[in-house]
Design an enzyme around this catalytic site. Structure first.
Site, PDB file in Angstrom:
ATOM      1  N   CYS A 102      -3.447  -4.532  -8.235  1.00  4.01           N
ATOM      2  CA  CYS A 102      -3.023  -3.133  -8.101  1.00  4.01           C
ATOM      3  C   CYS A 102      -3.428  -2.298  -9.306  1.00  4.01           C
ATOM      4  CB  CYS A 102      -1.528  -3.069  -7.861  1.00  4.01           C
ATOM      5  SG  CYS A 102      -0.570  -3.974  -9.089  1.00  4.01           S
ATOM      6  N   THR A 114       0.529   3.855   1.933  1.00  7.64           N
ATOM      7  CA  THR A 114       0.851   4.247   3.318  1.00  7.64           C
ATOM      8  C   THR A 114       2.088   3.506   3.798  1.00  7.64           C
ATOM      9  OG1 THR A 114      -1.505   4.461   3.654  1.00  7.64           O
ATOM     10  CG2 THR A 114      -0.157   4.443   5.637  1.00  7.64           C
ATOM     11  N   GLU A 135       6.427  -0.400  -5.311  1.00  2.07           N
ATOM     12  CA  GLU A 135       5.308  -0.706  -6.219  1.00  2.07           C
ATOM     13  C   GLU A 135       4.051  -0.589  -5.366  1.00  2.07           C
ATOM     14  OE1 GLU A 135       5.699  -1.256  -9.369  1.00  2.07           O
ATOM     15  OE2 GLU A 135       7.334  -2.612  -9.796  1.00  2.07           O
ATOM     16  N   GLY A 149       4.314   2.009   1.960  1.00  2.00           N
ATOM     17  CA  GLY A 149       5.436   2.361   1.087  1.00  2.00           C
ATOM     18  C   GLY A 149       6.162   3.612   1.584  1.00  2.00           C
ATOM     19  N   SER A 153       0.830  -1.208   0.000  1.00  7.47           N
ATOM     20  CA  SER A 153       0.000   0.000   0.000  1.00  7.47           C
ATOM     21  C   SER A 153       0.869   1.265   0.000  1.00  7.47           C
ATOM     22  CB  SER A 153      -0.898  -0.007   1.227  1.00  7.47           C
ATOM     23  OG  SER A 153      -0.100   0.017   2.386  1.00  7.47           O
TER      24      SER A 153
HETATM   25  P1  NAD Z   1       0.588  -3.614   2.939  1.00  7.75           P
HETATM   26  O1  NAD Z   1       1.277  -2.335   2.656  1.00  7.75           O
HETATM   27  O2  NAD Z   1      -0.336  -3.678   4.081  1.00  7.75           O
HETATM   28  O3  NAD Z   1       1.659  -4.793   3.178  1.00  7.75           O
HETATM   29  C1  NAD Z   1       2.644  -5.127   2.234  1.00  7.75           C
HETATM   30  C2  NAD Z   1       3.816  -5.784   2.938  1.00  7.75           C
HETATM   31  O4  NAD Z   1       4.459  -4.839   3.792  1.00  7.75           O
HETATM   32  C3  NAD Z   1       3.457  -6.960   3.836  1.00  7.75           C
HETATM   33  O5  NAD Z   1       4.425  -7.971   3.668  1.00  7.75           O
HETATM   34  C4  NAD Z   1       3.520  -6.370   5.222  1.00  7.75           C
HETATM   35  O6  NAD Z   1       3.809  -7.328   6.228  1.00  7.75           O
HETATM   36  C5  NAD Z   1       4.676  -5.396   5.083  1.00  7.75           C
HETATM   37  N1  NAD Z   1       4.709  -4.278   6.032  1.00  7.75           N
HETATM   38  C6  NAD Z   1       3.700  -3.778   6.776  1.00  7.75           C
HETATM   39  N2  NAD Z   1       4.140  -2.706   7.488  1.00  7.75           N
HETATM   40  C7  NAD Z   1       5.444  -2.533   7.170  1.00  7.75           C
HETATM   41  C8  NAD Z   1       6.429  -1.576   7.553  1.00  7.75           C
HETATM   42  N3  NAD Z   1       6.165  -0.581   8.405  1.00  7.75           N
HETATM   43  N4  NAD Z   1       7.659  -1.683   7.028  1.00  7.75           N
HETATM   44  C9  NAD Z   1       7.949  -2.656   6.141  1.00  7.75           C
HETATM   45  N5  NAD Z   1       7.060  -3.598   5.747  1.00  7.75           N
HETATM   46  C10 NAD Z   1       5.811  -3.520   6.240  1.00  7.75           C
HETATM   47  O7  NAD Z   1      -0.130  -3.998   1.567  1.00  7.75           O
HETATM   48  P2  NAD Z   1      -1.124  -5.230   1.280  1.00  7.75           P
HETATM   49  O8  NAD Z   1      -2.417  -4.931   1.980  1.00  7.75           O
HETATM   50  O9  NAD Z   1      -0.419  -6.510   1.536  1.00  7.75           O
HETATM   51  O10 NAD Z   1      -1.331  -5.107  -0.297  1.00  7.75           O
HETATM   52  C11 NAD Z   1      -2.348  -4.355  -0.896  1.00  7.75           C
HETATM   53  C12 NAD Z   1      -1.822  -3.069  -1.498  1.00  7.75           C
HETATM   54  O11 NAD Z   1      -0.707  -3.346  -2.335  1.00  7.75           O
HETATM   55  C13 NAD Z   1      -2.826  -2.356  -2.393  1.00  7.75           C
HETATM   56  O12 NAD Z   1      -2.783  -0.968  -2.159  1.00  7.75           O
HETATM   57  C14 NAD Z   1      -2.330  -2.648  -3.804  1.00  7.75           C
HETATM   58  O13 NAD Z   1      -2.736  -1.708  -4.765  1.00  7.75           O
HETATM   59  C15 NAD Z   1      -0.855  -2.686  -3.584  1.00  7.75           C
HETATM   60  N6  NAD Z   1      -0.202  -3.491  -4.618  1.00  7.75           N
HETATM   61  C16 NAD Z   1       0.624  -2.859  -5.517  1.00  7.75           C
HETATM   62  C17 NAD Z   1       1.221  -3.592  -6.534  1.00  7.75           C
HETATM   63  C18 NAD Z   1       2.141  -2.930  -7.524  1.00  7.75           C
HETATM   64  O14 NAD Z   1       2.900  -3.635  -8.188  1.00  7.75           O
HETATM   65  N7  NAD Z   1       2.125  -1.626  -7.680  1.00  7.75           N
HETATM   66  C19 NAD Z   1       0.988  -4.961  -6.637  1.00  7.75           C
HETATM   67  C20 NAD Z   1       0.150  -5.573  -5.702  1.00  7.75           C
HETATM   68  C21 NAD Z   1      -0.431  -4.818  -4.690  1.00  7.75           C
END
Ligand code: NAD
Length: 489
Positions: free
Chosen positions: A290, A237, A256, A239, A235
């Site tokens: 995404c 946030t 991403e 990222g 996400s």
């Molecule tokens: P998320 O941001 O909640 O989690 C993603 C990963 O980050 C998980 O492995 C999580 O454990 C880890 N994480 C959580 N907090 C962290 C921190 N503070 N520091 C480092 N790592 C941390 O996202 P999600 O809910 O798993 O995925 C959905 C989102 O991802 C949607 O917004 C979607 O659009 C996006 N997405 C983007 C792409 C792309 O290629 N652009 C592809 C797939 C999904």
């Protein structure tokens, strides 16, 4: 392959026991958790939660492995990728079953994700090396630009496409001579841990490791001084948090992130042909993609007809838990996401927006939500301005390109977009005005391993896949070779 140490083939793989892959082998943990099958909320297998010590050891071993792995040739590493591909190919049904159980994907799409992962391995097993570029070569000076690997990469992955998204990172990292530690989402750890286990026989210890963690593991990775690069998919946030934490050690970062992609439908399309593609673009994987079409803009002259056809297509799909036969859309992957998506339904209902399809959430098995189409909500509504990441999409009419383009670009995100148009010149003209990393013309949104994939604006930083994706795992280095006495120049 003289320089690559390989191990004995793995013992019979179990698809019901899961371990972290650290250093020389498989490792459990004192603390365990388990995934939840989103189709019926049943508990899946225990999976170990890696500790900070596991991470420290993984980083140490990865740094050690980097010394020799980075010295292997491009061709040698491609042979390793080809072996990984063959190994995955042997386990397509088992891996598809894991993806279906952990992710809520109907089996045909879970199989599709395994096949896309094989395609990603395949691409990288054949991709040309970025090579060297001669910037100048004359009597006095030769300037050579070449690329060197970064060191230890960490892949932080989301839950929507657990295997294929991890695969893009793994392939690029190890092909370019880096070592990698992969952190799957705690919601979907199984397929990634199993893949990391099955390929250990082809790589020296520490080249590919995988750590399932709890909420602390991601932050521990971004803070770790021994990690050189973070490739994050998730996400917006999170990222931003990743980027802030990585700044302390100036890690290389690829982000991403999410999007709010527009799908534009021009008046000259064959509605019956295009509607099923538009439906897939919006609802594939229950909208948890995404680059899914998250806003549909249909020309006013065909708006009603398109709405009817789209509604008809989606009504024809079977939506439900993945244990049933013939399911087209499975559940939302987890409870947190289910509640987020439910919030969008409630917001539309409370504000009196028109549901052309669906509208009710609840009363289904697991986290299943019946898909919904919102008929022409206002441009400031949540369903238009935010990413629901679920099976609900708004559809709005447009009249001229001049009024359409600013609406399409009226978002802080810029991941993708699609255009359906018989007039290719017009489609290209519209595409060139969309502020996004990828635009599809006359297709729904499907990233390809050979095509660089990146987000503009808040949808990301840098990108992955294709030649440019490989370069994101490398540092450029320029060699200045003086051929004459510098003092004379
Ligand atoms: P998320 O941001 O909640 O989690 C993603 C990963 O980050 C998980 O492995 C999580 O454990 C880890 N994480 C959580 N907090 C962290 C921190 N503070 N520091 C480092 N790592 C941390 O996202 P999600 O809910 O798993 O995925 C959905 C989102 O991802 C949607 O917004 C979607 O659009 C996006 N997405 C983007 C792409 C792309 O290629 N652009 C592809 C797939 C999904």
């Amino acid at each position: 392959m003289g320089s690559i140490e390989t191990k004995a083939p793995a013992a019979e793989l179990s698809f019901e026991k899961f371990h972290n892959v650290v250093a020389k082998g498989l490792r459990s943990s004192e603390k365990m958790h388990h995934g939840v099958n989103p189709s019926d909320k049943s508990e899946l297998w225990d999976v170990p939660i890696a500790t900070e010590r596991d991470l420290d050891e993984a980083v140490e071993v990865a740094r050690e492995a980097f010394k020799s792995w980075s010295k292997t040739t491009w061709a040698e590493r491609q042979q390793v990728l080809a072996k990984m591909r063959a190994e995955l190919q042997k386990h397509v049904p088992e891996m598809a079953k894991l993806l279906s159980l952990e992710g809520g994907k109907p089996i045909q799409f879970a199989t599709g994700e395994v096949m896309a992962s094989i395609g990603t391995l395949d691409y990288h097993a054949k991709a040309p090396s970025p090579g060297e570029e001669i910037l100048q070569d004359d009597a006095d000076l030769k300037l050579t630009l070449r690329y060197v690997p970064l060191g230890v990469a960490a892949a932080i992955c989301p839950w929507n496409f657990p295997l294929v998204l991890a695969m893009g990172k793994l392939c690029a990292a190890i092909l370019t001579g880096n070592t990698i530690i992969i952190k799957p989402s705690p919601f979907t750890p199984y397929s990634v841990l199993k893949f990391a286990e099955m390929i250990q026989q082809y790589v020296p210890p520490g080249v590919v490791q995988a750590l399932n963690g709890d909420d602390r593991m991601g932050p521990m990775m971004t803070e770790h001084p021994g990690i050189d690069k973070i490739s994050f998919t998730g996400s917006i946030t999170t990222g931003k948090r990743v980027m802030m934490a990585s700044a302390k050690t100036l890690k290389r970062v690829t982000l991403e992130l999410g999007g709010n992609s527009a799908c534009i439908i021009c008046p000259d399309v064959d509605i019956a042909k295009v509607a099923p593609l538009v439906a897939l673009g919006a609802f594939f994987n229950s909208g948890q993609l995404c680059v899914a079409s998250k806003r549909l803009f249909v020309h006013e002259s065909i708006y009603q007809e398109m709405l009817q056809e789209l509604t008809k297509v989606v009504k024809g799909w079977k939506v439900g838990g993945t244990a049933e036969e013939g399911i087209m859309l499975g559940p939302v992957q987890n409870e947190m996401q289910y509640n987020i998506v439910k919030g969008f339904f409630e917001d539309c209902a409370v504000n009196g927006y028109e549901f052309a399809l669906g509208g009710k959430v609840g009363g289904e098995d697991g986290f299943v939500i019946q898909p919904a189409i919102i008929d022409n909500p206002p441009s400031h509504s949540r369903i238009v301005t935010e990413e629901p990441f679920g099976p609900i999409v708004p559809m709005m009419p447009w009249s001229t390109e001049e009024e359409l383009i600013p609406r399409v670009n009226d978002t802080r995100t810029g991941l993708g977009g699609s255009i359906y148009c018989a007039d290719i010149e017009r489609a290209n003209k519209i595409a060139s005005q969309i502020e996004a990393g990828t635009v599809w013309i006359n297709s729904f949104e499907r990233p390809l391993p050979q095509a660089f994939f990146s987000g503009h604006k808040e949808s990301g930083l840098g990108g992955e896949l294709g030649r440019h994706g490989l370069l994101s795992y490398m540092n450029p280095q320029v060699i200045h070779l003086y051929k004459t006495d510098v003092a004379k120049l």
